[in-house]
Design an enzyme around this catalytic site. Structure first.
Site, PDB file in Angstrom:
ATOM      1  N   HIS A 127       0.835  -1.202   0.000  1.00 57.16           N
ATOM      2  CA  HIS A 127       0.000   0.000   0.000  1.00 57.16           C
ATOM      3  C   HIS A 127       0.871   1.254   0.000  1.00 57.16           C
ATOM      4  O   HIS A 127       0.588   2.241  -0.693  1.00 57.16           O
ATOM      5  CB  HIS A 127      -0.914  -0.046   1.237  1.00 57.16           C
ATOM      6  CG  HIS A 127      -1.672   1.217   1.491  1.00 57.16           C
ATOM      7  ND1 HIS A 127      -1.317   2.100   2.478  1.00 57.16           N
ATOM      8  CD2 HIS A 127      -2.769   1.740   0.881  1.00 57.16           C
ATOM      9  CE1 HIS A 127      -2.160   3.120   2.465  1.00 57.16           C
ATOM     10  NE2 HIS A 127      -3.056   2.919   1.511  1.00 57.16           N
ATOM     11  N   GLU A 155       2.198   1.852  -3.412  1.00 52.53           N
ATOM     12  CA  GLU A 155       1.138   2.431  -4.258  1.00 52.53           C
ATOM     13  C   GLU A 155       1.123   3.958  -4.100  1.00 52.53           C
ATOM     14  O   GLU A 155       1.116   4.688  -5.090  1.00 52.53           O
ATOM     15  CB  GLU A 155      -0.223   1.835  -3.836  1.00 52.53           C
ATOM     16  CG  GLU A 155      -1.424   2.517  -4.468  1.00 52.53           C
ATOM     17  CD  GLU A 155      -2.546   2.729  -3.447  1.00 52.53           C
ATOM     18  OE1 GLU A 155      -2.911   1.777  -2.743  1.00 52.53           O
ATOM     19  OE2 GLU A 155      -3.021   3.873  -3.347  1.00 52.53           O
ATOM     20  N   HIS A 156       1.187   4.426  -2.861  1.00 50.05           N
ATOM     21  CA  HIS A 156       1.194   5.881  -2.636  1.00 50.05           C
ATOM     22  C   HIS A 156       2.409   6.531  -3.301  1.00 50.05           C
ATOM     23  O   HIS A 156       2.296   7.588  -3.906  1.00 50.05           O
ATOM     24  CB  HIS A 156       1.265   6.169  -1.130  1.00 50.05           C
ATOM     25  CG  HIS A 156      -0.075   6.238  -0.468  1.00 50.05           C
ATOM     26  ND1 HIS A 156      -0.504   7.352   0.201  1.00 50.05           N
ATOM     27  CD2 HIS A 156      -1.073   5.334  -0.354  1.00 50.05           C
ATOM     28  CE1 HIS A 156      -1.715   7.132   0.704  1.00 50.05           C
ATOM     29  NE2 HIS A 156      -2.075   5.905   0.390  1.00 50.05           N
ATOM     30  N   GLU A 172      -4.052   7.976   7.545  1.00 53.28           N
ATOM     31  CA  GLU A 172      -5.009   7.060   6.900  1.00 53.28           C
ATOM     32  C   GLU A 172      -5.297   5.883   7.842  1.00 53.28           C
ATOM     33  O   GLU A 172      -6.453   5.479   8.021  1.00 53.28           O
ATOM     34  CB  GLU A 172      -4.435   6.557   5.566  1.00 53.28           C
ATOM     35  CG  GLU A 172      -5.434   5.733   4.776  1.00 53.28           C
ATOM     36  CD  GLU A 172      -4.897   5.266   3.415  1.00 53.28           C
ATOM     37  OE1 GLU A 172      -3.738   5.584   3.066  1.00 53.28           O
ATOM     38  OE2 GLU A 172      -5.653   4.563   2.716  1.00 53.28           O
TER      39      GLU A 172
END
Lengths: 428, 414
Positions: free
Chosen positions: A68, A71-72, A144
């Site tokens: 993840h 991905e950022h 997040e």
């Protein structure tokens, strides 16, 4: 390039599946009358791939949440351009997400298909990470994670997963923890990128109203322009053997909610990604028969006010895991758990109803047709079907051919009380 | 394009033909003035409509129609309460034997509406619990809850502050007589807007079935929908709520005085887009990316009230810094500190979103609901033309009309 035309009889439509020489698989589906095109580039690398044997044979245990995080970070480029800014010049809406087994980069745009595909392929194929940008992202992703910590639905789901699975990484939050992401470095990101982001570990799905041949040629041209070398096979994910038993039968969390959220999970026998992909459909029919809107069970619990109309069922599946989830808002989670266990026993004793089976199968087929109506859902469905090694026509036919006997078999083989869990989130 | 037909006084059928989708959708909106006295009673009528959806036999009928789905909702558009029910069903050509299901689907929908006309008794306690559960569920999602609370404070002392679902207290106090009255008020006195999106033949069938159905219902003089101008508080107000949350939720509200309805909607939408409506907006680039204060920070504009809200989730110790940055970025909009290129990008982004909207049956339904409420049933394509005419000066003019009135924080106890 190997091109295959797939005729989807149920929809009376065709689409293309292309095996590009770089290893990239390309799916192109023309959706007549739509104004926008939607493309999704899926990498077979998600939160459950954090432990792997790399290309040199070395075992690596990387921090939770690294897929993840990667991905950022993919949205920043070496020439300091921002990917969102590049898409803004064409007006396209871009986004990305990471799930248990894949990372997906996507855009939706009216016109400018060539420009948008070029931006998409370029930024995913050209990583650029520095100490400074990694540090910046640690702060953003920490927020997040904290946002999800306040989300009852997220918490009830991950608690159910962690109660069911003892070793499988599905038990971990996709974004990791504030502590785990703090250990991520640019070097680690490059290692993961180099091990998983090969074109032969990706699928590009494009849907929209266009000439399919032109789009295929366009992607071919862009891949040449990208100057991307064909890479060898990606790393091999390491999974510990998952015991049949669940970790714990009951798990709860206190959060400021005014109605208790509960999920009842059944850990099922799990097989390969390919097998689990197909088995999910049979499970979906059985869940719908026993607990769906047209079931006697739903009528009883809804009429008595034991649950709200948010009562729902789902199947989660992937490599090495398959679980059934029944989610609800209820003031009495333990009572609902007992009632669900009793209902399964009753169904085993009396046998499933054949008429209900036909209705629920019809309903699943309609659901699949409906999914093809929204471009984003449709592109994602095609991506998942292709990842599992099938095509849309095969899936429709598989569902049409599910027999009553297949459904009956599951009710005896699965839904075991000893492999069930109750997860709930309630107020103090 | 919307073809609007008056079925009878106060009942309108809005037909939108779109052949690309695989489903058709029909929604029936019962529109009444939003007021404290009736809000809970009107809202509970959604539970009356849902009565049949609790029955396995009824749900089997829907399943037999290729899983047609019936849904109910209650929401508000400024000073109006909208109690709605709808059905979505597959087009005939995707059925196994080219079955004609539009008629049956709409008849089932209508059966949910007229349910109570044939039943003697309303199971009141069950319906109260159902609505109370729905009100309570809104409290669980803290991001949404913070937004809702901020709007309550922004619009306090006006009907716009009311929750269209009513209040727990109001619902619990309801008597059977009041619910029955509300049911008949909705059926007989509300303005009714029917929206049908699908192929031409199905829309025609839907119109026929509903014209016949509503023709049998006694109509009183229907209350014509009315949009009003509101005098919202102009002074700044800062409210902090404390709860067991990990991350503080910060919501800031700006108000622009409008007459009945936003006249400069395209300009304000582009203003909102540059400020906080995209991944290249001022809020995203500066508050999230540069200052690294949050994961989400975005702005939303409601053209029925003239309220613009910014929503964000931040660590408690960074609340002040985030709040200052959000306000600073809005001031920069008022000062014209954005480029022509920013305007072009925002217009392109917004037009792209409008085109995405035309590719989704759900979004398209929401679009036409809103436009029909505004008495301005323009298509997304028409709106694109309005967006094209927006320039920097007109955006600055709109930005200068806003004032910051509300800051709401939901923060952890410790």
């Amino acid at each position: 390039m190997e091109k295959r035309i797939i005729k989807v009889e149920r929809l009376n439509e065709n689409y293309f599946e292309v095996q590009h020489r770089t290893g990239l698989k390309i799916i192109v589906f023309k959706t007549l009358g739509y104004s926008t095109s939607y493309a999704i580039l899926g990498v077979n690398y998600g939160s459950t791939n954090n432990r792997f044997i790399d290309k040199t044979g070395r075992f690596l245990d990387t921090p939770l949440g690294i897929a993840h995080f990667l991905e950022h970070k993919m949205f920043e480029n070496e020439d300091k351009t921002d990917t969102f800014e590049l898409f803004a010049k064409t007006g396209a809406s871009a986004n990305a997400f990471t799930d248990f087994e894949k990372t997906a980069y996507l855009f939706s745009g009216a016109g400018y298909l060539e420009e948008n595909l070029k931006i998409l392929l370029n930024f995913v194929m050209h990583p650029y990470f520095t100490e400074e940008t990694v540090k910046k992202e640690q702060g953003i992703i920490a927020q997040e994670i904290k946002m999800y910590e306040d989300s009852p639905s997220w918490q009830v789901f991950f608690n159910a997963a962690s109660a069911m699975y003892q070793k499988h990484p599905i038990a971990n939050d996709i974004a990791g923890t504030v502590d785990s992401i703090a250990t991520i470095t640019p070097e680690l990101l490059y290692t993961c990128y180099n091990n998983f982001y090969s074109l032969n570990n990706m699928i590009l799905t494009i849907v929209g109203d266009f000439d399919e041949e032109q789009v295929i040629n366009l992607v071919d041209k862009l891949l040449s322009d990208c100057k991307v070398e064909t890479k060898t096979a990606s790393a091999k994910t390491y999974y510990e053997i998952e015991p049949a038993a669940v970790k714990t039968h009951r798990i709860s969390k206190i959060l400021p909610v005014s109605i208790t959220l509960a999920e009842i999970g059944f850990k099922e026998n799990a097989y390969t990604l390919q097998e689990n992909f197909l088995r999910q459909f049979v499970y979906k029919i059985v869940l719908d028969m026993i607990f769906g809107r047209a079931s006697k069970f739903y009528e009883e619990v809804y009429k008595e006010g034991l649950v709200t109309d948010s009562f729902d069922t789902d199947v989660i599946w992937g490599a090495g895991y398959l679980a059934l989830l029944i989610s609800m808002e209820t003031a009495e989670p333990d009572k609902l758990y007992d009632m669900i266990i009793e209902e399964i026993k009753r169904q085993r004793e009396h046998g499933l109803n054949k008429e209900d089976f036909e209705l629920c199968k019809k309903s699943l087929l309609s659901h699949l047709i409906k999914t093809t109506e929204d471009l984003d859902d449709f592109a994602l469905l095609l991506l998942d079907i292709t990842r599992a090694g099938y095509d849309l026509d095969f899936v429709f036919k598989f569902v049409e051919n599910i027999s009553f006997k297949d459904a009956e078999q599951l009710i005896y083989e699965g839904f075991k009380q000893e492999r069930s869990v109750l997860s709930f989130v309630q107020a103090k | 394009m919307v073809v609007r037909t008056k079925l009878q006084e106060g009942i309108f059928f809005n037909s939108i033909v779109d052949n690309k989708f695989k489903n058709n959708v029909v929604t029936i909106h019962f529109i009444l003035p939003l007021n404290e006295k009736n809000v809970s009673a009107n809202a509970i009528v959604t539970s009356v409509f849902k009565s049949k959806l609790k029955l396995a036999e009824f749900n089997k009928k829907l399943k037999a129609l290729y899983d047609a789905s019936i849904f109910v909702e209650v929401k508000k558009f400024a000073g109006c309460q909208d109690v709605s029910i709808g059905v979505q069903y597959i087009k005939n050509r995707y059925t196994m034997g080219n079955e004609n299901i539009a008629k049956t689907a709409v008849e089932l929908l209508f059966a949910c509406i007229t349910n109570q006309l044939t039943d003697e008794k309303i199971e009141l306690e069950g319906k109260k619990q159902e609505l109370c559960d729905s009100i309570k569920a809104d409290f669980s999602d803290k991001v949404l809850y913070a937004k809702k609370r901020c709007k309550e404070i922004m619009f306090e002392s006006t009907v716009c502050a009311l929750d269209p679902k009513g209040t727990l207290e109001g619902v619990n106090k309801l008597l059977e007589k009041e619910v029955t009255e509300a049911y008949y008020r909705i059926l007989e006195a509300a303005q009714i807007e029917i929206i049908s999106i699908g192929d031409e033949q199905c829309n025609f069938i839907v119109q026929e079935v509903l014209a016949k159905g509503f023709g049998k219902i006694t109509s009183k003089k229907r209350i014509q929908k009315k949009l009003s101008a509101y005098d919202f508080r102009k002074e700044e107000k800062y409210v902090i709520d404390k709860m067991e949350v990990e991350q503080a939720k910060l919501t800031i509200g700006f108000i622009k005085p409008i007459d009945f309805i936003e006249d400069n909607i395209a300009q304000t939408c582009i203003l909102n887009n540059i400020y906080g409506g995209s991944a290249v907006s001022k809020l995203f680039c500066n508050v999230r990316e540069k200052l690294k204060l949050c994961y989400y920070c975005g702005a939303e504009y409601d053209n029925f009230t003239g309220g613009l809200t910014v929503n964000s989730g931040v660590d408690k110790q960074n609340l002040e810094q985030a709040s200052e940055a959000i306000i600073r970025e809005f001031k920069s909009m008022q000062n014209g500190e954005f480029s022509e290129e920013d305007v072009s990008k925002a217009k392109l982004d917004y037009k792209n979103r409008l085109k995405i909207l035309t590719d989704s049956l759900d979004y398209l339904t929401m679009w036409y609901e809103t436009r029909i409420f505004e008495d301005n049933p323009i298509s997304p394509e028409d709106f694109c033309n309005m967006v094209d005419k927006v320039d920097k000066q007109s955006i600055v003019e709109q930005a200068r009309k806003f004032i910051m009135t509300t800051k709401y924080v939901l923060e952890g106890v410790n």
